[in-house]
Design an enzyme around this catalytic site. Structure first.
Site, short mmCIF file in Angstrom:
data_model
loop_
_atom_site.label_atom_id
_atom_site.label_comp_id
_atom_site.label_asym_id
_atom_site.label_seq_id
_atom_site.Cartn_x
_atom_site.Cartn_y
_atom_site.Cartn_z
N GLU A 123 -14.74 4.39 0.32
CA GLU A 123 -14.10 3.11 0.00
C GLU A 123 -13.63 2.56 1.33
O GLU A 123 -14.29 1.77 1.95
CB GLU A 123 -12.96 3.31 -0.99
CG GLU A 123 -12.32 1.99 -1.36
CD GLU A 123 -11.07 2.18 -2.17
OE1 GLU A 123 -10.95 1.55 -3.20
OE2 GLU A 123 -10.19 2.97 -1.77
N GLU A 161 -8.56 13.64 -6.68
CA GLU A 161 -7.48 12.91 -6.01
C GLU A 161 -6.61 13.98 -5.35
O GLU A 161 -6.09 14.87 -6.01
CB GLU A 161 -6.66 12.09 -7.01
CG GLU A 161 -5.42 11.44 -6.41
CD GLU A 161 -5.71 10.60 -5.17
OE1 GLU A 161 -6.45 9.62 -5.27
OE2 GLU A 161 -5.18 10.94 -4.08
N ASN A 180 0.84 -1.19 0.00
CA ASN A 180 0.00 0.00 0.00
C ASN A 180 0.88 1.25 0.00
O ASN A 180 1.98 1.25 0.55
CB ASN A 180 -0.93 -0.01 1.21
CG ASN A 180 -2.05 0.98 1.02
OD1 ASN A 180 -1.88 2.16 1.26
ND2 ASN A 180 -3.17 0.51 0.54
N SER A 181 0.34 2.32 -0.61
CA SER A 181 1.15 3.53 -0.77
C SER A 181 1.33 4.27 0.55
O SER A 181 2.13 5.18 0.65
CB SER A 181 0.52 4.45 -1.79
OG SER A 181 -0.80 4.74 -1.38
N HIS A 228 -12.58 8.14 -0.88
CA HIS A 228 -11.74 6.93 -0.83
C HIS A 228 -10.53 7.19 0.06
O HIS A 228 -10.08 8.33 0.17
CB HIS A 228 -11.30 6.55 -2.25
CG HIS A 228 -12.35 5.84 -3.03
ND1 HIS A 228 -12.08 4.78 -3.85
CD2 HIS A 228 -13.69 6.03 -3.09
CE1 HIS A 228 -13.20 4.35 -4.40
NE2 HIS A 228 -14.20 5.10 -3.96
N GLU A 229 -10.00 6.16 0.63
CA GLU A 229 -8.85 6.21 1.55
C GLU A 229 -9.11 7.09 2.78
O GLU A 229 -8.20 7.38 3.55
CB GLU A 229 -7.55 6.67 0.87
CG GLU A 229 -7.06 5.76 -0.23
CD GLU A 229 -7.67 6.10 -1.58
OE1 GLU A 229 -7.96 7.27 -1.83
OE2 GLU A 229 -7.87 5.17 -2.39
N HIS A 272 -13.98 14.11 -9.87
CA HIS A 272 -12.96 13.36 -9.12
C HIS A 272 -11.90 14.30 -8.58
O HIS A 272 -11.37 15.14 -9.33
CB HIS A 272 -12.30 12.30 -10.01
CG HIS A 272 -11.34 11.44 -9.26
ND1 HIS A 272 -10.06 11.18 -9.68
CD2 HIS A 272 -11.47 10.78 -8.07
CE1 HIS A 272 -9.45 10.39 -8.80
NE2 HIS A 272 -10.29 10.13 -7.82
N GLU A 302 -10.74 -2.66 -6.83
CA GLU A 302 -9.49 -2.31 -7.51
C GLU A 302 -8.40 -3.35 -7.26
O GLU A 302 -7.56 -3.59 -8.13
CB GLU A 302 -9.01 -0.92 -7.08
CG GLU A 302 -8.70 -0.80 -5.60
CD GLU A 302 -8.22 0.60 -5.20
OE1 GLU A 302 -8.18 1.48 -6.06
OE2 GLU A 302 -7.90 0.78 -4.01
#
Ligand code: NOJ
Ligand code: CA
Length: 742
Positions: free
Chosen positions: A531, A444, A225-226, A512-513, A442, A537
């Site tokens: 998420e 990010e 994971n990042s 997400h995250e 979106h 994914e």
């Protein structure tokens, strides 16, 4: 008093106080509370050192043995957060703490009852009963008169408790070193868990006993994971599902996580205790009275199906904070997304390795030629989504900066407002709107949170200008400012800030995250998705084990819906785009997820090309609703299988789902299995009177998630509430059924 005294004979009256005598002959007061239907019983008491304890029973079965409560607070408070011993700067661990878990006396005890039914803006059912008995214990620290109350709410399906710090006292600003809430399990329960991690929940679940966690811990870590920060080989996350040897389902989580760090757990054998996410300095929460913690929840159910039906986490959240919710609605959408995740396209526009966002000349840069968010490709998705009655289309990679998005540890990667040269934001929105489709924005953030907050108002205003009403946000990589974690108090406050700012613009958020949900969608229903777990994914990042989707509804979904992004029909990614990962699910399994993985935001995640050969199976995705009037949990066991039936909510039907269900009684059923084949006979007693047409999307007998995932059968038959349907699921398979009254 020793702990033994807590085991004295208890009265079952709500809120009664029983005097008990311990071995030393000392008398102490134990307060006993029963749940409204007398299913659960709890006790509260102080021991001889003034330490608060509680315990929890279900009839004759002990669930939690006496478990401690309280805090370790930061000792002296000095300027700039530094603590000194002479000239030496002390690390957080070296500062002598202020123990706030003993030396208390009880100054007041009161009880009350509550029974109300409320309607969520969207949900798994249209009305929810909130029925509990409450015990409020007011404590005073004997040495310095500092005050702390503990509020317990006991339901038939579990316990919630939280700490409250009243105002007008000498405790004003304070810093938590650790919360000392214990969940002292009576047995060595079976437990479905993921590693405790301050930065990610993207794990598959491990199954072990409580005492066996450390033995299999390493095998269940995800170092790819990042951003990941684990803290102990017995550290686990909530919502954690357990099963006692007697067969009770016990789940620990939290509700209403606001202005406080996310709670993880630390297991010392069967004795579990809270372990909060630290901040950049190692402290675990900065508070100012009056204030309270989130609720700590312990759900107890006699069966797996009862656990899934529990709404305790939602019930412990505050009612809706918005007067006008007319702009909030469920969304069935597609995405220019999976092709990038799988590797068939990319988010970026060029191969540049360094971008100075304000000066980089994208207009004259050479594109690499596989930028997915280009006008022609987006129009193709809009056409397909419109032709099949979807509400919306997500497009990722539309905005400049993606060349540097992952792990550059750079503050200014995105401005959230400037499209790439081949993405005509005005024309594409106009085109989508003429076809009845909304585009989903979106954002990010690359976890550069200061940068996101700086641009947020402009970004949301841009959405308003072009008619976007939903945003998917993301937090990939380590948090900037450095040292903060995804689940620390600072980030918890950011996530809610993003949601409440979005509400001012009538924008719905799918983060997400972000931290795993704790039922806040009741209060802020524009939080339509998260998420915050290992989603679809990962089918492109090495694959998910089939059992994953049989566990998530017990754990991650306990706090709120998940944007799991089901609907992958092409499992062979190698032939498509050279990706070695295989999608571990049959097509029937993917269809079932629209029912088993509850979310008011559901994506059909695969590409138009991959759906084209299977439009007869795709019909289920078109027909299925995403917002529900009633839900029935038919059969379930975490890690093994799950069968759920749901009846749509008529008022919020849209698109092709409205065509299928409006004005008719319809139901949808989904079933999934792990790597084992399974069969069931499902009683149809959830149906109303009369005959229904059932369309059954099943695994073909020779289907298998690894070797033959695209083999399915579709059959129709007339059924009624008196009948049953036989279900066969192959390894990694499932079943999806639509029922429509004839
Ligand atoms: C991770 C998210 O889970 C995924 O859905 C998204 O496409 C990427 N980040 C890029 O933002
Ligand atoms: Ca299993």
């Amino acid at each position: 008093m020793k702990r033994a005294a807590l085991f004295c004979i208890l009265s079952l009256l709500a809120g009664s106080i029983v005097s008990c005598t311990d071995k030393t002959g000392e008398t102490t007061d134990v307060t006993v509370l029963s749940s409204p239907g007398d299913v659960l019983q709890m006790t509260f008491a102080l021991d001889g050192e003034g330490r608060p304890y509680y315990s929890l029973d279900r009839g004759d079965t002990k669930v939690l043995l006496p478990s401690g409560l309280g805090f370790e607070l930061r000792g002296a408070v000095k300027a700039q957060g530094l603590e000194y011993d002479g000239d030496k700067i002390l690390k957080p661990d070296e500062v002598p703490p202020y123990m706030f878990n003993d030396g208390f006396k009880v100054v007041d005890v009161s009880t009350s009852s509550f029974d109300q039914t409320w309607s969520p803006v969207w949900g798994e059912e249209s009305s929810i009963r909130n029925n509990y008995n409450e015990l409020l214990v007011c404590l005073k620290h004997t040495s310095d008169d500092k005050l702390m109350n503990i509020r317990f709410r006991l339901y038939d399906d579990g316990l919630g408790f939280r700490y409250e710090f009243p105002g007008n006292q000498s405790l004003v600003h304070f810093v938590i070193k650790e919360e000392l809430s214990e969940f002292n399990c009576a047995q060595d329960n079976k437990v479905w868990w993921i590693p405790g991690d301050y930065d990610t929940q993207e794990y598959q679940y491990a199954t072990s006993t409580l005492t066996g966690i450390s033995k299999v811990f390493k095998a269940h870590t995800n170092q790819y994971n990042s951003s990941t920060t684990m803290y102990s080989t017995t550290g686990i996350q909530t919502s954690v599902q357990m099963k006692t040897p007697e067969g009770l389902y016990v789940n620990i989580h939290e509700a209403a996580l606001v202005d406080y760090p996310c709670m993880h757990l630390l297991c010392d054998g069967t004795r579990i205790r809270s372990w909060l996410t630290p901040d950049a300095q190692g402290w675990k929460g900065r508070l100012e009275t009056p204030c309270n913690t989130p609720w700590r929840t312990v759900q107890v159910a006699a069966s797996a199906e009862e656990q899934l039906a529990s709404r305790l986490v939602l019930n412990l959240n505050e009612p809706c904070a918005y007067d006008d919710v007319s702009w909030i609605h469920p969304v069935k959408y597609m995405g220019v997304w999976w092709e990038m995740i799988a590797g068939a396209g990319s988010w970026s526009y060029t191969d540049a390795s360094s971008i100075h966002l304000d000066s980089f000349d994208y207009a004259s840069a050479v594109p690499h030629g596989h930028h997915s968010a280009n006008n022609a490709n987006v129009r193709k998705y809009i056409d397909f989504a419109a032709a099949n009655g979807f509400d919306a289309l997500l497009i990722e990679g539309w905005d400049i900066g993606w060349e540097e998005w992952a792990n550059c540890n750079k503050d200014y990667v995105f401005d959230f407002v400037t499209p790439y040269p081949d993405f005509d934001i005005a024309a594409l929105n106009e085109y989508a709107h003429t076809k009845g489709i909304r585009l989903v924005m979106h954002h990010e953030t690359s976890s550069s949170v200061r940068n996101y907050e700086r641009h947020m108002e402009a970004a949301y205003s841009l959405m308003n200008k072009y008619g976007y009403d939903a945003v998917k946000s993301g937090y990939v990589g380590d948090i900037l400012p450095f040292g903060e974690y995804h689940y620390g108090q600072w980030m918890i406050n950011h996530y809610l800030y993003a949601v409440t700012q979005a509400a001012k613009h009538h924008i719905m958020v799918n983060a997400h995250e972000a931290v795993r949900p704790t039922g806040l969608c009741r209060t802020y229903p524009n939080l339509i998705g998260n998420e915050s777990a290992r989603g679809t994914e990962y089918q492109a990042f090495g694959g998910n084990d089939p059992e994953h989707v049989t566990i998530l509804p017990f754990t991650r979904l306990n706090g709120g819906p998940m944007d799991f992004t089901p609907g992958i029909f092409e499992q062979n990614l190698k032939d498509w785009c050279g990706n070695d990962s295989h999608v571990n699910a049959t097509i029937a399994n993917q269809l079932a997820l629209y029912v088993t993985m509850y979310s008011p935001l559901q994506m059909a995640a695969d590409t138009p090309e991959h759906y084209a050969p299977f439009m007869d199976a795709f019909q289920f995705i078109k027909d299925v609703a995403v917002d529900w009037n009633q839900t029935r949990y038919i059969a379930a066991e975490p890690g093994d299988y799950l069968i759920i039936a749901r009846q749509p909510r008529q008022e919020t039907l849209s698109g092709s789902a409205r065509e299928f269900s409006q004005g008719r009684d319809t139901w949808f059923l989904g079933g999934v299995t792990d790597e084992n084949e399974r069969e069931f006979d499902v009683a149809l007693d959830f149906l109303g009177e009369g005959d229904y047409e059932a369309v059954i999307y099943a695994d073909a007998p020779d289907a298998h998630y690894k070797t033959n995932p695209q083999a399915y059968t579709i059959t129709s038959k007339t059924v009624s509430a008196a009948g049953t349907i036989h279900i066969d699921m192959v390894p990694g398979g499932g079943v999806a059924i639509s029922f429509r009254k004839i």
